[in-house]
Design a protein around this motif. Structure first.
Motif, mmCIF file in Angstrom:
data_model
loop_
_atom_site.group_PDB
_atom_site.id
_atom_site.type_symbol
_atom_site.label_atom_id
_atom_site.label_comp_id
_atom_site.label_asym_id
_atom_site.label_seq_id
_atom_site.Cartn_x
_atom_site.Cartn_y
_atom_site.Cartn_z
ATOM 1 N N ILE A 206 0.765 -1.238 -0.045
ATOM 2 C CA ILE A 206 0.051 0.064 0.562
ATOM 3 C C ILE A 206 0.831 1.105 -0.141
ATOM 4 C CG2 ILE A 206 -1.634 1.243 1.338
ATOM 5 C CD1 ILE A 206 -1.277 -2.512 2.448
ATOM 6 N N SER A 207 1.178 1.476 -1.048
ATOM 7 C CA SER A 207 2.073 3.080 -1.336
ATOM 8 C C SER A 207 0.889 3.612 -1.708
ATOM 9 C CB SER A 207 2.490 2.821 -2.048
ATOM 10 O OG SER A 207 3.648 4.053 -1.993
ATOM 11 N N ALA A 208 0.897 5.734 -1.700
ATOM 12 C CA ALA A 208 0.298 6.735 -2.381
ATOM 13 C C ALA A 208 0.971 6.789 -4.203
ATOM 14 C CB ALA A 208 -0.159 7.867 -1.364
ATOM 15 N N GLY A 210 3.441 4.792 -5.071
ATOM 16 C CA GLY A 210 4.001 3.190 -5.801
ATOM 17 C C GLY A 210 5.577 3.187 -5.666
ATOM 18 N N THR A 211 5.676 3.058 -4.670
ATOM 19 C CA THR A 211 7.960 2.821 -4.609
ATOM 20 C C THR A 211 7.982 2.639 -3.524
ATOM 21 O OG1 THR A 211 7.414 5.770 -3.618
ATOM 22 C CG2 THR A 211 7.919 5.634 -6.328
ATOM 23 N N ARG A 212 8.365 2.408 -2.644
ATOM 24 C CA ARG A 212 8.312 2.123 -1.527
ATOM 25 C C ARG A 212 7.313 2.523 -0.264
ATOM 26 N NH1 ARG A 212 13.142 -0.470 -1.171
ATOM 27 N NH2 ARG A 212 14.230 0.967 0.827
ATOM 28 N N GLY A 213 7.954 1.105 0.825
ATOM 29 C CA GLY A 213 6.948 1.798 2.359
ATOM 30 C C GLY A 213 7.949 1.656 3.164
ATOM 31 N N ILE A 214 7.080 1.631 5.027
ATOM 32 C CA ILE A 214 7.847 1.586 5.841
ATOM 33 C C ILE A 214 8.599 -0.202 5.665
ATOM 34 C CG2 ILE A 214 6.154 0.553 7.360
ATOM 35 C CD1 ILE A 214 8.712 2.604 8.204
ATOM 36 N N VAL A 215 7.673 -1.098 5.589
ATOM 37 C CA VAL A 215 8.224 -2.177 5.498
ATOM 38 C C VAL A 215 9.583 -2.205 4.331
ATOM 39 C CG1 VAL A 215 7.995 -4.760 4.616
ATOM 40 C CG2 VAL A 215 6.231 -3.355 5.972
ATOM 41 N N ASP A 216 9.600 -1.964 3.287
ATOM 42 C CA ASP A 216 11.212 -2.294 2.946
ATOM 43 C C ASP A 216 11.915 -1.093 3.101
ATOM 44 O OD1 ASP A 216 9.841 -2.936 0.502
ATOM 45 O OD2 ASP A 216 8.511 -1.203 0.311
ATOM 46 N N GLU A 217 12.453 -0.068 3.960
ATOM 47 C CA GLU A 217 13.122 0.865 5.024
ATOM 48 C C GLU A 217 13.533 0.225 6.176
ATOM 49 O OE1 GLU A 217 13.959 3.250 3.942
ATOM 50 O OE2 GLU A 217 12.608 4.073 2.439
ATOM 51 N N VAL A 218 12.718 -0.900 6.948
ATOM 52 C CA VAL A 218 12.624 -1.573 7.583
ATOM 53 C C VAL A 218 13.786 -3.109 7.282
ATOM 54 C CG1 VAL A 218 12.064 -3.362 9.331
ATOM 55 C CG2 VAL A 218 10.830 -0.923 8.937
ATOM 56 N N LEU A 219 13.388 -3.854 6.108
ATOM 57 C CA LEU A 219 13.640 -4.698 5.358
ATOM 58 C C LEU A 219 15.505 -4.323 5.341
ATOM 59 C CD1 LEU A 219 11.237 -6.999 4.043
ATOM 60 C CD2 LEU A 219 12.319 -7.465 5.934
ATOM 61 N N THR A 232 -0.900 -0.322 -4.477
ATOM 62 C CA THR A 232 -2.559 -0.264 -4.820
ATOM 63 C C THR A 232 -2.394 1.128 -3.732
ATOM 64 O OG1 THR A 232 -5.146 0.424 -3.828
ATOM 65 C CG2 THR A 232 -3.143 -1.557 -3.276
ATOM 66 N N ALA A 233 -2.630 2.627 -3.739
ATOM 67 C CA ALA A 233 -3.071 3.585 -3.200
ATOM 68 C C ALA A 233 -4.150 3.143 -2.591
ATOM 69 C CB ALA A 233 -2.727 4.296 -3.759
ATOM 70 N N HIS A 234 -4.797 2.466 -2.550
ATOM 71 C CA HIS A 234 -6.258 2.297 -1.152
ATOM 72 C C HIS A 234 -5.869 1.217 -0.791
ATOM 73 C CE1 HIS A 234 -7.723 5.726 -3.062
ATOM 74 N NE2 HIS A 234 -7.088 4.774 -4.782
ATOM 75 N N PHE A 235 -6.414 1.615 0.727
ATOM 76 C CA PHE A 235 -6.098 0.184 1.198
ATOM 77 C C PHE A 235 -7.635 -0.551 1.491
ATOM 78 C CE2 PHE A 235 -3.969 3.049 3.847
ATOM 79 C CZ PHE A 235 -2.689 2.662 4.859
ATOM 80 N N ALA A 236 -8.407 0.176 1.031
ATOM 81 C CA ALA A 236 -9.946 -1.220 1.263
ATOM 82 C C ALA A 236 -9.640 -1.828 -0.778
ATOM 83 C CB ALA A 236 -11.017 -0.118 0.599
ATOM 84 N N MET A 237 -9.152 -1.497 -1.404
ATOM 85 C CA MET A 237 -8.475 -2.752 -2.028
ATOM 86 C C MET A 237 -7.507 -4.262 -1.745
ATOM 87 S SD MET A 237 -9.651 -2.040 -4.957
ATOM 88 C CE MET A 237 -8.066 -3.135 -6.260
ATOM 89 N N LEU A 241 -7.231 -7.816 -3.502
ATOM 90 C CA LEU A 241 -6.191 -8.554 -4.350
ATOM 91 C C LEU A 241 -6.301 -9.787 -3.446
ATOM 92 C CD1 LEU A 241 -4.410 -4.773 -4.498
ATOM 93 C CD2 LEU A 241 -5.580 -6.595 -6.181
ATOM 94 N N LEU A 242 -6.041 -9.781 -2.317
ATOM 95 C CA LEU A 242 -5.620 -11.490 -1.174
ATOM 96 C C LEU A 242 -6.605 -12.126 -1.486
ATOM 97 C CD1 LEU A 242 -4.489 -9.339 2.162
ATOM 98 C CD2 LEU A 242 -3.274 -9.616 0.497
ATOM 99 N N ALA A 243 -7.826 -11.474 -2.345
ATOM 100 C CA ALA A 243 -9.149 -12.753 -2.526
ATOM 101 C C ALA A 243 -8.288 -13.950 -3.751
ATOM 102 C CB ALA A 243 -10.286 -12.399 -2.609
ATOM 103 N N SER A 244 -7.893 -13.048 -4.200
ATOM 104 C CA SER A 244 -7.350 -13.268 -5.775
ATOM 105 C C SER A 244 -5.904 -14.007 -5.561
ATOM 106 C CB SER A 244 -7.533 -12.256 -7.113
ATOM 107 O OG SER A 244 -7.559 -11.165 -6.848
ATOM 108 N N SER A 245 -4.957 -13.144 -4.867
ATOM 109 C CA SER A 245 -3.837 -13.802 -4.792
ATOM 110 C C SER A 245 -3.185 -14.104 -3.473
ATOM 111 C CB SER A 245 -2.497 -12.856 -5.453
ATOM 112 O OG SER A 245 -3.461 -12.307 -6.463
ATOM 113 N N PRO A 246 -3.002 -15.913 -3.860
ATOM 114 C CA PRO A 246 -1.586 -15.963 -2.332
ATOM 115 C C PRO A 246 -1.138 -14.954 -2.173
ATOM 116 C CG PRO A 246 -0.970 -17.003 -4.652
ATOM 117 C CD PRO A 246 -1.518 -16.355 -4.933
ATOM 118 N N ALA A 247 -0.690 -14.054 -1.454
ATOM 119 C CA ALA A 247 0.088 -12.621 -1.032
ATOM 120 C C ALA A 247 -0.963 -12.165 0.478
ATOM 121 C CB ALA A 247 -0.140 -11.499 -2.356
ATOM 122 N N ILE A 248 0.403 -11.408 0.737
ATOM 123 C CA ILE A 248 0.366 -10.610 2.287
ATOM 124 C C ILE A 248 0.881 -9.794 1.782
ATOM 125 C CG2 ILE A 248 0.702 -12.784 3.902
ATOM 126 C CD1 ILE A 248 3.647 -11.138 4.217
ATOM 127 N N ALA A 249 -0.250 -8.678 3.203
ATOM 128 C CA ALA A 249 -0.218 -7.138 3.249
ATOM 129 C C ALA A 249 0.201 -6.479 4.273
ATOM 130 C CB ALA A 249 -1.600 -6.405 2.393
#
Length: 312
Positions: A206-208, A210-219, A232-237, A241-249
């Motif tokens: 989730i990024s306004a 589409g570049t990086r997030g706090i997770v990337d900084e910590v990793l 995506t820029a929207h948390f509600a999406m 997306l998780l319902a159609s992809s075996p992924a995490i957020a």
């Protein structure tokens, strides 16, 4: 003798023109402005002509359905509105506010993770206490909310804490932290994630921008990277997306828990050390004495205390 006294400088101007300007900025239509001010369209057009000469700018240009403000008109909007508000208070005194008989439109700016937590309860509280009032929410984040408050597009903001300037007043609502969210049906598992699993699994970011997030900084600080399959820029999406992809957020826990409860998703602690943060109610200092502002901030504080145990 020349003088810099602003009161003397104003003697040659018709301040009623500023009322016409303020309503034109809101309505962006001569006909509607005339109706709001109980003036003829010809009188509004004449006032607009005088405004154009006063400011040396067209101020409004033709657009589908009405008129669009120029860049100078947009710059004038905030000082004109605040000046008129100050004059109104000086003449009539601070307005009373009776929620039960008010028909106020409360305009808030916040991101959709905060909408998920706060908006349903806030609508319920406001409509129960002030049945004729409404809550309108505009999309905002901590980078844009100050501008929305300063422009008058919203009267209130709710945002993660940032370095607000002296023009923005704030009150802490609650503290939050980050959490992992996934759909157990697509990921075919439940429970917490190890660091190895967390890094190996696909991520929805989730990024306004589409570049990086706090997770990337910590990793990065641990010489690790994650595999981002979408942004995506929207948390509600994210649940879609998780319902159609075996992924995490990874997202603010206050939103993750709402989505998990409503949609049968799984929430767990992230296996990396992510910072905690506070969420605050915000308003511009020019409206600090407005009883409507004080009332809604009180509603937000009450709601946060009910929804987030341990809130101030």
């Amino acid at each position: 003798m020349a003088t810099d006294d602003p009161i003397i400088d104003l003697r040659g101007h018709d301040l009623n023109l500023l009322v016409v300007f303020a309503v034109l900025m809101r309505e962006q239509n001569v006909t509607r402005t005339a109706g709001q001010l109980h003036m003829s369209q010809a009188a509004v057009s004449a006032a607009l002509g005088r405004l154009r000469r006063l400011f040396g700018d067209p101020l409004f240009v033709r657009a589908p359905g009405g008129m669009a403000p120029t860049a100078k008109a947009r710059r004038l909007q905030v000082p004109v509105r605040r000046g008129l508000d100050s004059l109104k208070v000086a003449i009539a005194g601070e307005p009373a506010f009776d929620p039960e008989h008010s028909s106020t439109v409360f305009r808030l700016g916040m991101s959709d993770d905060l909408e998920a937590l706060l908006l349903p309860g806030l609508i319920a509280q406001v409509t129960a206490t002030s049945p004729d009032s409404s809550v309108f929410c505009l999309q905002a984040n901590r980078m844009t909310i100050a501008g929305l408050l300063e422009s008058g597009q919203v009267e209130f903001g709710v945002s993660a804490a940032a370095a607000w300037g002296p023009e923005i007043h704030s009150r802490t609502l609650f503290a939050s932290r980050y959490a992992c969210l996934y759909d157990p049906r697509t990921l075919r598992r439940r429970g917490p994630l190890t660091l190895d699993e967390y890094v190996a699994l696909p991520h929805v970011m989730i990024s306004a921008d589409g570049t990086r997030g706090i997770v990337d900084e910590v990793l990065d600080s641990e010489n690790l990277t994650r595999r981002r399959i979408a942004s995506t820029a929207h948390f509600a999406m994210v649940p879609l997306l998780l319902a159609s992809s075996p992924a995490i957020a990874t997202m603010p826990r206050h939103a993750a828990e709402v989505f998990a409860t409503q949609l049968g998703l799984e929430v767990c602690e992230p296996p990396v050390d992510l910072p905690q943060f506070t969420v605050s109610a915000l308003w511009h200092r020019s409206s600090a004495e407005d009883p409507r502002v004080r009332w809604l901030v009180g509603q937000l504080c009450t709601l946060a205390h009910r929804l987030v145990p341990g809130s101030p």
